[in-house]
Structure formats: structure tokens, C-alpha cells
Scaffold this motif. Sequence first.
Motif, PDB file in Angstrom:
ATOM      1  N   GLU A   4      39.357  38.244  10.236  1.00 26.30           N
ATOM      2  CA  GLU A   4      38.749  39.566  10.148  1.00 26.30           C
ATOM      3  C   GLU A   4      38.416  40.058  11.551  1.00 26.30           C
ATOM      4  OE1 GLU A   4      35.446  39.200   7.468  1.00 26.30           O
ATOM      5  OE2 GLU A   4      36.785  39.108   5.740  1.00 26.30           O
ATOM      6  N   LEU A   5      38.667  41.336  11.789  1.00 26.82           N
ATOM      7  CA  LEU A   5      38.456  41.959  13.087  1.00 26.82           C
ATOM      8  C   LEU A   5      37.360  43.010  12.991  1.00 26.82           C
ATOM      9  CD1 LEU A   5      39.259  42.738  16.024  1.00 26.82           C
ATOM     10  CD2 LEU A   5      41.021  44.212  15.010  1.00 26.82           C
ATOM     11  N   ASP A   6      36.394  42.927  13.878  1.00 31.28           N
ATOM     12  CA  ASP A   6      35.390  43.975  14.028  1.00 31.28           C
ATOM     13  C   ASP A   6      35.944  44.925  15.092  1.00 31.28           C
ATOM     14  OD1 ASP A   6      33.215  45.591  14.580  1.00 31.28           O
ATOM     15  OD2 ASP A   6      31.781  43.934  14.685  1.00 31.28           O
ATOM     16  N   ARG A   7      36.717  45.900  14.635  1.00 24.02           N
ATOM     17  CA  ARG A   7      37.460  46.774  15.555  1.00 24.02           C
ATOM     18  C   ARG A   7      36.567  47.471  16.588  1.00 24.02           C
ATOM     19  NH1 ARG A   7      42.261  47.465  16.179  1.00 24.02           N
ATOM     20  NH2 ARG A   7      42.891  46.798  14.118  1.00 24.02           N
ATOM     21  N   PRO A   8      35.396  48.020  16.223  1.00 27.77           N
ATOM     22  CA  PRO A   8      34.572  48.677  17.250  1.00 27.77           C
ATOM     23  C   PRO A   8      34.110  47.710  18.355  1.00 27.77           C
ATOM     24  CG  PRO A   8      33.821  49.297  15.068  1.00 27.77           C
ATOM     25  CD  PRO A   8      34.838  48.206  14.887  1.00 27.77           C
ATOM     26  N   ARG A   9      33.987  46.451  18.033  1.00 26.89           N
ATOM     27  CA  ARG A   9      33.535  45.463  19.010  1.00 26.89           C
ATOM     28  C   ARG A   9      34.671  45.028  19.943  1.00 26.89           C
ATOM     29  NH1 ARG A   9      29.490  40.576  17.937  1.00 26.89           N
ATOM     30  NH2 ARG A   9      28.231  42.373  17.509  1.00 26.89           N
ATOM     31  N   CYS A  10      35.904  45.058  19.467  1.00 25.09           N
ATOM     32  CA  CYS A  10      37.048  44.565  20.242  1.00 25.09           C
ATOM     33  C   CYS A  10      37.246  45.400  21.493  1.00 25.09           C
ATOM     34  CB  CYS A  10      38.317  44.601  19.381  1.00 25.09           C
ATOM     35  SG  CYS A  10      39.792  44.013  20.240  1.00 25.09           S
ATOM     36  N   GLU A  11      37.378  44.731  22.642  1.00 27.31           N
ATOM     37  CA  GLU A  11      37.587  45.402  23.922  1.00 27.31           C
ATOM     38  C   GLU A  11      39.004  45.197  24.462  1.00 27.31           C
ATOM     39  OE1 GLU A  11      34.454  43.965  26.453  1.00 27.31           O
ATOM     40  OE2 GLU A  11      32.929  45.145  25.386  1.00 27.31           O
ATOM     41  N   GLY A  12      39.867  44.526  23.715  1.00 27.17           N
ATOM     42  CA  GLY A  12      41.263  44.370  24.099  1.00 27.17           C
ATOM     43  C   GLY A  12      41.511  43.426  25.263  1.00 27.17           C
ATOM     44  N   HIS A  13      40.693  42.395  25.401  1.00 31.46           N
ATOM     45  CA  HIS A  13      40.883  41.431  26.494  1.00 31.46           C
ATOM     46  C   HIS A  13      42.198  40.653  26.359  1.00 31.46           C
ATOM     47  CE1 HIS A  13      36.918  41.937  28.303  1.00 31.46           C
ATOM     48  NE2 HIS A  13      36.457  42.044  27.071  1.00 31.46           N
ATOM     49  N   MET A  24      48.678  37.567  16.041  1.00 27.57           N
ATOM     50  CA  MET A  24      48.132  38.850  16.472  1.00 27.57           C
ATOM     51  C   MET A  24      48.746  39.273  17.796  1.00 27.57           C
ATOM     52  SD  MET A  24      44.371  37.294  17.362  1.00 27.57           S
ATOM     53  CE  MET A  24      44.350  36.427  15.798  1.00 27.57           C
ATOM     54  N   HIS A  25      48.652  40.571  18.082  1.00 24.89           N
ATOM     55  CA  HIS A  25      49.125  41.087  19.368  1.00 24.89           C
ATOM     56  C   HIS A  25      48.365  42.359  19.711  1.00 24.89           C
ATOM     57  CE1 HIS A  25      51.492  43.715  16.708  1.00 24.89           C
ATOM     58  NE2 HIS A  25      51.536  44.545  17.735  1.00 24.89           N
ATOM     59  N   LEU A  26      48.394  42.717  20.993  1.00 25.59           N
ATOM     60  CA  LEU A  26      47.839  43.989  21.431  1.00 25.59           C
ATOM     61  C   LEU A  26      48.955  45.020  21.423  1.00 25.59           C
ATOM     62  CD1 LEU A  26      45.630  42.898  24.461  1.00 25.59           C
ATOM     63  CD2 LEU A  26      44.872  43.505  22.163  1.00 25.59           C
ATOM     64  N   ASP A  27      48.680  46.196  20.857  1.00 24.78           N
ATOM     65  CA  ASP A  27      49.699  47.249  20.844  1.00 24.78           C
ATOM     66  C   ASP A  27      49.726  47.966  22.191  1.00 24.78           C
ATOM     67  OD1 ASP A  27      47.589  49.085  20.856  1.00 24.78           O
ATOM     68  OD2 ASP A  27      47.866  49.691  18.763  1.00 24.78           O
ATOM     69  N   GLY A  30      46.475  48.923  23.702  1.00 24.83           N
ATOM     70  CA  GLY A  30      45.503  47.851  23.917  1.00 24.83           C
ATOM     71  C   GLY A  30      44.654  47.543  22.706  1.00 24.83           C
ATOM     72  N   GLN A  31      45.074  48.030  21.533  1.00 25.37           N
ATOM     73  CA  GLN A  31      44.361  47.758  20.293  1.00 25.37           C
ATOM     74  C   GLN A  31      44.921  46.491  19.655  1.00 25.37           C
ATOM     75  OE1 GLN A  31      41.755  49.684  18.942  1.00 25.37           O
ATOM     76  NE2 GLN A  31      41.868  50.626  20.977  1.00 25.37           N
ATOM     77  N   LEU A  32      44.044  45.638  19.156  1.00 24.44           N
ATOM     78  CA  LEU A  32      44.493  44.408  18.519  1.00 24.44           C
ATOM     79  C   LEU A  32      45.078  44.694  17.139  1.00 24.44           C
ATOM     80  CD1 LEU A  32      44.669  41.321  18.805  1.00 24.44           C
ATOM     81  CD2 LEU A  32      42.491  41.208  17.584  1.00 24.44           C
ATOM     82  N   VAL A  33      46.226  44.095  16.865  1.00 21.44           N
ATOM     83  CA  VAL A  33      46.878  44.193  15.566  1.00 21.44           C
ATOM     84  C   VAL A  33      46.961  42.782  15.008  1.00 21.44           C
ATOM     85  CG1 VAL A  33      49.006  44.796  14.353  1.00 21.44           C
ATOM     86  CG2 VAL A  33      48.244  46.181  16.295  1.00 21.44           C
ATOM     87  N   ILE A  34      46.427  42.576  13.812  1.00 22.58           N
ATOM     88  CA  ILE A  34      46.513  41.277  13.151  1.00 22.58           C
ATOM     89  C   ILE A  34      47.819  41.270  12.362  1.00 22.58           C
ATOM     90  CG2 ILE A  34      45.424  39.674  11.546  1.00 22.58           C
ATOM     91  CD1 ILE A  34      43.691  40.197  13.988  1.00 22.58           C
ATOM     92  N   ASP A  35      48.766  40.450  12.800  1.00 23.60           N
ATOM     93  CA  ASP A  35      50.082  40.389  12.148  1.00 23.60           C
ATOM     94  C   ASP A  35      50.071  39.516  10.904  1.00 23.60           C
ATOM     95  OD1 ASP A  35      51.415  41.986  14.158  1.00 23.60           O
ATOM     96  OD2 ASP A  35      51.284  40.251  15.470  1.00 23.60           O
ATOM     97  N   ALA A  36      49.223  38.509  10.892  1.00 22.06           N
ATOM     98  CA  ALA A  36      49.157  37.574   9.763  1.00 22.06           C
ATOM     99  C   ALA A  36      47.685  37.330   9.428  1.00 22.06           C
ATOM    100  CB  ALA A  36      49.860  36.269  10.115  1.00 22.06           C
TER     101      ALA A  36
END
Length: 64
Positions: A4-13, A24-27, A30-36
Motif C-alpha cells: 500500500e502506498l500513501d501517495r501524498p507522503r511519497c517524495e519520489g526518492h 514498482m517503478h517511478l514514472d 517521478g510518481q511511484l507506480v506499484i506494478d504488482a
Amino acid sequence: MRIELDRPRCEGHGLCEEAAPRLMHLDDEGQLVIDAPEVDGADLDAAKAAVRVCPVAALRLAAA
């Protein structure tokens, strides 16, 4: 388990992407995408590592 991703908290490190590139990967923005999002077996260890290295605690594992 489910990632689970807390999107507002993610800073794209990107440390999570380095720990679990199959999950997962960064698009391009710089937004995290959970692939699986559902993980088990060998992927579970990678998911745990990704959660552990996130410097802002934006990821967590939850029961599916």
C-alpha cells in the motif's frame, strides 16, 4: 500481502524502486507506480525491503 502506498507522503526518492524493481517503478513525473500490489514468495522479501528503505514511510504491507 499487499503493498500500500500513501501517495501524498511519497517524495519520489526511488529507493523502493531500487529494492524491488519487479514490483514498482517511478514514472516520468517521478510518481511511484506499484506494478504488482499483491506479493508473496520471493517477491515478499523484495517488498519488505522496499518498505524498509523508504525514507518517508510512504509504503506499507497489509494483509491481502
